[in-house]
Design an enzyme around this catalytic site. Structure first.
Site, PDB file in Angstrom:
ATOM      1  N   GLY A 129     -23.729  42.109 -35.404  1.00  0.00           N
ATOM      2  CA  GLY A 129     -23.353  43.406 -34.854  1.00  0.00           C
ATOM      3  C   GLY A 129     -22.958  44.341 -35.971  1.00  0.00           C
ATOM      4  N   GLU A 160      -0.611  34.252 -32.056  1.00  0.00           N
ATOM      5  CA  GLU A 160      -0.089  35.062 -33.152  1.00  0.00           C
ATOM      6  C   GLU A 160       1.147  35.824 -32.694  1.00  0.00           C
ATOM      7  OE1 GLU A 160      -3.266  37.614 -34.443  1.00  0.00           O
ATOM      8  OE2 GLU A 160      -4.590  35.938 -34.957  1.00  0.00           O
ATOM      9  N   THR A 209     -13.092  35.904 -39.445  1.00  0.00           N
ATOM     10  CA  THR A 209     -12.239  37.082 -39.319  1.00  0.00           C
ATOM     11  C   THR A 209     -12.393  37.701 -37.936  1.00  0.00           C
ATOM     12  OG1 THR A 209     -13.976  38.478 -40.295  1.00  0.00           O
ATOM     13  CG2 THR A 209     -12.299  37.622 -41.791  1.00  0.00           C
ATOM     14  N   ARG A 226     -12.313  35.817 -34.130  1.00  0.00           N
ATOM     15  CA  ARG A 226     -11.336  35.251 -33.211  1.00  0.00           C
ATOM     16  C   ARG A 226     -11.311  33.739 -33.378  1.00  0.00           C
ATOM     17  NH1 ARG A 226     -10.160  39.632 -33.332  1.00  0.00           N
ATOM     18  NH2 ARG A 226      -9.732  41.164 -31.688  1.00  0.00           N
ATOM     19  N   HIS A 235      -4.042  37.839 -40.156  1.00  0.00           N
ATOM     20  CA  HIS A 235      -4.785  38.776 -39.302  1.00  0.00           C
ATOM     21  C   HIS A 235      -4.671  40.209 -39.809  1.00  0.00           C
ATOM     22  CE1 HIS A 235      -6.471  39.377 -34.969  1.00  0.00           C
ATOM     23  NE2 HIS A 235      -7.133  40.060 -35.882  1.00  0.00           N
ATOM     24  N   ILE A 264     -20.088  44.647 -37.675  1.00  0.00           N
ATOM     25  CA  ILE A 264     -19.425  43.991 -38.810  1.00  0.00           C
ATOM     26  C   ILE A 264     -20.373  43.031 -39.495  1.00  0.00           C
ATOM     27  CG2 ILE A 264     -17.501  42.519 -39.509  1.00  0.00           C
ATOM     28  CD1 ILE A 264     -15.964  43.577 -37.080  1.00  0.00           C
TER      29      ILE A 264
END
Length: 319
Positions: A151, A263, A232, A234, A281, A153
Site C-alpha cells: 500500500g 500498549e 511497524t 500491528r 510505537h 507505506i
C-alpha cells in the site's frame, strides 16, 4: 464544547501550532493511560467530544452507555478498529476520522532496517562500555527485501529498497501484485516464497479480521536464519506467540518491532531477547505528522460544532 484528549504520552498536543484552533472551547488533555471502563467513564463523564490519538483508547459499548454527554469522536488517522461504530450509531455519537501519511512510518521502518542490519544500537552501547567493533553487520545491496502489504507505506519502503540496490519482492492481493509489477518490482505467487526468499521482510498491512494472525509460525519457520523481520504495522498481524518462539528458534534470525499487542509496554518477552530491536510505537510519533493528524481532527470538531459534516464515518451531524 468540552473536548477531552486522552493518552498524550509526551504532553505534545498543547505544543502544536494547530492546538490554537480550539481556543474558546474547554479542552482537557491527559498524559496517562487508563484501561478500566470505570476509570475511563469517570474521566470522560463530561466530554461532549473526544479526540483520540490513534488506537490508544478503545471505545466500547459498555463505555459509551456511561457517557451521556458525548456527541462526537474525532479520530486522528484513519484507523477505527478500536471504536464500536454500531454502538456509536445507536447512541447518536458521530465518528469522524482523518487520513494518515505514509512518510513517518516508512522512514522509521527503514531506520529499523539499517539499525538492525548494522547492529547500530548494540554497537553504540558497547562503545559506551569501552568495547570497540564487537559485531559484523551486513550490507543491504544485493539482498532481497520482501514487502508484505504493497500500500502507501509498503510502496514507499519498496522504493527505499530499490535506492539501496536491493532486489524487492512483493506478495499480496492481486491488486498489490499488479501495481508492483507496473512499478518494476518482482512478485511471487506464493506467500511461502516471500518468507523463504527475503533477507529483510517488512510487514505493511492494515489490521482487519482477515489479516489478524495472517503471519503464522510456519511462515516464520520458513525464513532464513540470517533474515530480519520488521513490523511497524500491528503486532496482531502475527499469530500470538509466534514471533518470540521463532526468534528463540533462530528463524527469523532477528526482528525489529515498533508495535505490541497491549500498549504502552512496561514489559514484553521481546525485550528480553538479544535478537530483537524494540521501539515504543514511534512510527507516527513526530511533529510534522502530529500537526497533520491533529489539525485535521480539530477541524472536524469545529465543523461538527458548526453543523458542517467533515470526515464523518458514522453517525448524525450536529445542527
Amino acid at each position: 464544547m468540552i473536548i477531552i484528549i486522552p493518552d498524550d504520552y509526551q504532553s505534545a498536543v498543547p505544543t502544536l501550532n494547530c492546538f490554537q484552533k480550539l481556543q474558546g472551547h474547554d479542552v482537557r488533555v491527559y498524559q496517562d493511560t487508563l484501561k478500566s471502563v470505570d476509570e475511563l467513564a469517570e474521566r470522560f463523564a463530561e466530554a461532549e467530544a473526544l479526540v483520540l490519538i490513534r488506537e490508544r483508547t478503545s471505545i466500547t459499548e459498555e463505555l459509551l452507555t456511561r457517557l451521556p454527554n458525548l456527541r462526537l469522536i474525532s479520530q486522528t488517522g484513519g484507523g477505527i478498529a478500536h471504536i464500536d461504530l454500531n454502538a456509536c450509531e445507536r447512541r447518536g455519537v458521530t465518528v469522524t476520522a482523518g487520513a494518515g501519511s505514509p512518510t513517518a512510518p516508512a522512514e522509521l521502518t527503514w531506520g529499523l532496517v539499517l539499525s538492525a542490519m548494522k547492529y547500530i544500537p548494540e554497537q553504540v552501547e558497547n562503545m559506551r562500555s569501552g568495547h570497540w567493533q564487537t559485531r559484523l553487520g551486513a550490507n543491504l545491496h544485493g539482498r532481497t527485501l520482501g514487502i508484505f502489504g504493497y500500500g502507501k507505506i509498503g510502496s514507499m519502503v519498496a522504493e527505499y529498497g530499490r535506492a539501496f540496490g536491493m532486489r524487492v519482492l512483493i506478495w499480496g492481493r492481486e491488486g498489490s501484485i499488479s501495481r508492483a509489477r507496473e512499478n518494476g518490482f518482482d512478485t511471487t505467487a506464493r506467500k511461502s516464497s516471500l518468507f523463504e526468499q527475503s533477507d529483510v521482510l517488512c510487514l505493511h498491512l492494515r489490521l482487519t479480521g482477515e489479516t489478524r494472525g495472517l503471519v503464522t509460525k510456519a511462515d516464520l519457520a520458513g525464513m532464513k536464519p540470517t533474515s530480519l523481520l520488521v513490523n511497524t504495522s500491528r503486532a496482531e498481524l502475527i499469530e500470538p506467540g509466534a514471533l518470540v518462539e521463532g526468534l528463540k528458534a533462530g528463524r527469523p534470525g532477528f526482528a525489529a518491532v515498533d508495535v505490541y499487542e497491549d500498549e504502552p509496554v512496561t514489559d514484553h518477552p521481546l525485550l528480553h531477547l538479544d535478537n530483537a530491536l524494540c521501539t515504543p510505537h514511534i512510527g507516527y510519533v513526530e511533529r510534522d505528522h502530529y500537526e497533520s493528524y491533529f489539525g485535521t481532527a480539530f477541524d472536524q470538531v469545529l465543523a461538527f460544532a458548526a453543523g458542517r459534516p467533515l470526515g464523518v464515518i458514522r453517525g448524525p451531524v450536529a445542527t
